[in-house]
Structure formats: structure tokens, C-alpha cells
Design an enzyme around this catalytic site. Structure first.
Site, PDB file in Angstrom:
ATOM      1  N   SER A  64       0.806  -1.220   0.000  1.00  0.00           N
ATOM      2  CA  SER A  64       0.000   0.000   0.000  1.00  0.00           C
ATOM      3  C   SER A  64       0.838   1.269   0.000  1.00  0.00           C
ATOM      4  CB  SER A  64      -0.946   0.010   1.209  1.00  0.00           C
ATOM      5  OG  SER A  64      -0.223  -0.139   2.420  1.00  0.00           O
ATOM      6  N   GLY A 101      -2.077  -4.327   1.187  1.00  0.00           N
ATOM      7  CA  GLY A 101      -2.147  -5.554   1.965  1.00  0.00           C
ATOM      8  C   GLY A 101      -1.149  -6.615   1.554  1.00  0.00           C
ATOM      9  N   ASN A 129       4.313  -5.526   5.790  1.00  0.00           N
ATOM     10  CA  ASN A 129       3.166  -6.273   6.319  1.00  0.00           C
ATOM     11  C   ASN A 129       3.605  -7.559   7.009  1.00  0.00           C
ATOM     12  OD1 ASN A 129       0.997  -4.563   5.602  1.00  0.00           O
ATOM     13  ND2 ASN A 129       1.213  -5.199   3.477  1.00  0.00           N
ATOM     14  N   ASP A 212      -4.292   6.687  10.324  1.00  0.00           N
ATOM     15  CA  ASP A 212      -3.912   5.343  10.769  1.00  0.00           C
ATOM     16  C   ASP A 212      -2.484   5.284  11.289  1.00  0.00           C
ATOM     17  OD1 ASP A 212      -2.349   5.403   8.470  1.00  0.00           O
ATOM     18  OD2 ASP A 212      -3.597   4.000   7.351  1.00  0.00           O
ATOM     19  N   HIS A 215       0.229   5.070   6.856  1.00  0.00           N
ATOM     20  CA  HIS A 215       0.336   5.485   5.453  1.00  0.00           C
ATOM     21  C   HIS A 215       0.613   6.981   5.346  1.00  0.00           C
ATOM     22  CE1 HIS A 215      -2.119   1.767   5.361  1.00  0.00           C
ATOM     23  NE2 HIS A 215      -1.341   1.511   4.320  1.00  0.00           N
TER      24      HIS A 215
END
Length: 241
Positions: A64, A101, A129, A212, A215
Site C-alpha cells: 500500500s 495488503g 506487512n 492510521d 500510510h
């Protein structure tokens, strides 16, 4: 780097490249971003030109962060790096193969599909991730090595740039240190260029990240683009020799 439960798979045309974009989290915002990706994707197929006239390609392969989650694709760092390259006189087609993801295992699974066309520069940004999920580092390293091996097999002329990543010490200091060292080890073994830390001067800085905390904002992506360009520009210079 979304860690949400649901997964939406969609085929996207990017500059003649058919990519399978895996977006974690089936919310309206993510679907809107995907629609924007489709609308903004270039449709020119470089294979339609004679080999001598084909434009060189930089492929950004990541999660992402590369995809530019939450932003217009033109605000994500791959597009910004493309602008820097053009301003410096380098004629390259930029392909954003970021998939929200994505893990290293997911990247290993889709790399052959993405590399159906040869590339000249391959920027590999994966692993974040894995680190957030606590995936064994040996597994992540093997997956990244497999991706590099596939690039070397399908595009032997490509220059590879590896983007390093750091993670918080939530899973222990030893894990986070070994995770960071994984990128140095891979770069040394494969003799690739290395961006020491993709999110240098961005990670952990609230105003440069979305709510969040993971990002980057549009301003954050500008700094990320600078981090990438410092390492990528010498690679492009060598290709001109």
C-alpha cells in the site's frame, strides 16, 4: 499495509500491464481509490513500438505504500519519482504495481504475472506487512530472494533497487533489528542498490501520516520520493552509459 480481514481482487490495466491488485478492506474509500487507479492508468503499450524506440520502464513492486493508499495515484511516490526522472532528462515509463495488503508471500505469487513484459529498473518494496504480522524473518527473506531471482530470470538486464523498512519493536528488539538487517543482507548478497529506510523522516511523524499512523500523506510521499530518488538517480545514470 492494511491488516483488515477481507480481500478484494481486481484486474487493473497499467500502461499495458495487467496487474492483480489485492486491496485489503472492502470499504468505500478503498473502492474509490481503486477506481481512481483504473482511470489514471496509462493505456499505451510499449510493445507496439519498434524495439529501438521502446521507452524504458521502471516498475515499482510493493504494498500500500507503493500503491499510495488513501491518495490520488499522482500523489504517490512512484509517480513523483517519475516526475523527477523526467525533469532530469530520463525518459522512462513508470509502472505502479503496488497492491494494498501485500506480503512477501503474495508478492512471490504474483511476480511472474507482473513481469510478463521486460523492465529496465525494478524497485522492490515489500516486507512491512510481514513485520507487522510477525511472520518469521527467514520466511520473508526467502520470499524476497525468490522475487529477486524471478526478476533476474525474466528481465536479466534489469537493475534492482531494494527498499529497506523498519518496524516498531512491538515484537521485541531482536525481531525488529533482524528484520531491518534482512534488507542489508539481501542487497549485499544480490548486489542490488538499497534504500536504507523507505520512510526516513516520515515514519512516526504524525503530520506526515494519515490518521492510521501508517500510510504517508501527500506531503509524506514527497519526502519518500526524495528518499527513493537519492538511490535511484545513480542507477539511471549508469543505464545511460
Amino acid at each position: 499495509m492494511n491488516l483488515l480481514k477481507h480481500t478484494l481482487c481486481k484486474k487493473v490495466w497499467l500502461g499495458g500491464w495487467l496487474l492483480v491488485a489485492v486491496l485489503s478492506g472492502c470499504n468505500s474509500k478503498t473502492e474509490t481509490n481503486q477506481t481512481q487507479d483504473e482511470k489514471s492508468a496509462a493505456t499505451a503499450d510499449p510493445s507496439e513500438k519498434p524495439a529501438s524506440q521502446q521507452q524504458k520502464t521502471i516498475l515499482f513492486f510493493g504494498n500500500s505504500l507503493t500503491a499510495g493508499y488513501g491518495l490520488d495515484p499522482a500523489e504517490a511516490f512512484p509517480a513523483l519519482v517519475g516526475e523527477k526522472a523526467k525533469a532530469a532528462g530520463y525518459e522512462y515509463q513508470v509502472v505502479n504495481a503496488g497492491s494494498s495488503g501485500e506480503t512477501t508471500a503474495g508478492g512471490k505469487s504474483r511476480i511472474s504475472w507482473v513481469l510478463r513484459k521486460p523492465v529496465d529498473v525494478f524497485v522492490l518494496e515489500l516486507g512491512g506487512n510481514d513485520g507487522l504480522r510477525g511472520i518469521p524473518i527467514n520466511d520473508s527473506q526467502k520470499n524476497l530472494q525468490a522475487i529477486i531471482d524471478t526478476v533476474r530470470l525474466k528481465s536479466p538486464q534489469a537493475q534492482i533497487v531494494l527498499a529497506g523498512m523498519r518496524i516498531p519493536p512491538n515484537l521485541g528488539q531482536d525481531y525488529s533489528e533482524r528484520f531491518y538487517k534482512m534488507y542489508t543482507d539481501l542487497a549485499d548478497k544480490n548486489k542490488t542498490a538499497l534504500i536504507p529506510f523507505l520512510l526516513e523522516n516520515v515514519g512516526g511523524i504524525r503530520k506526515l501520516n494519515q490518521p492510521d499512523g501508517i500510510h504517508p500523506t501527500a506531503e509524506g510521499h514527497k519526502i519518500v520520493a526524495d528518499n527513493v530518488w537519492k538511490v535511484l538517480e545513480p542507477v539511471l545514470q549508469k543505464q545511460q552509459l
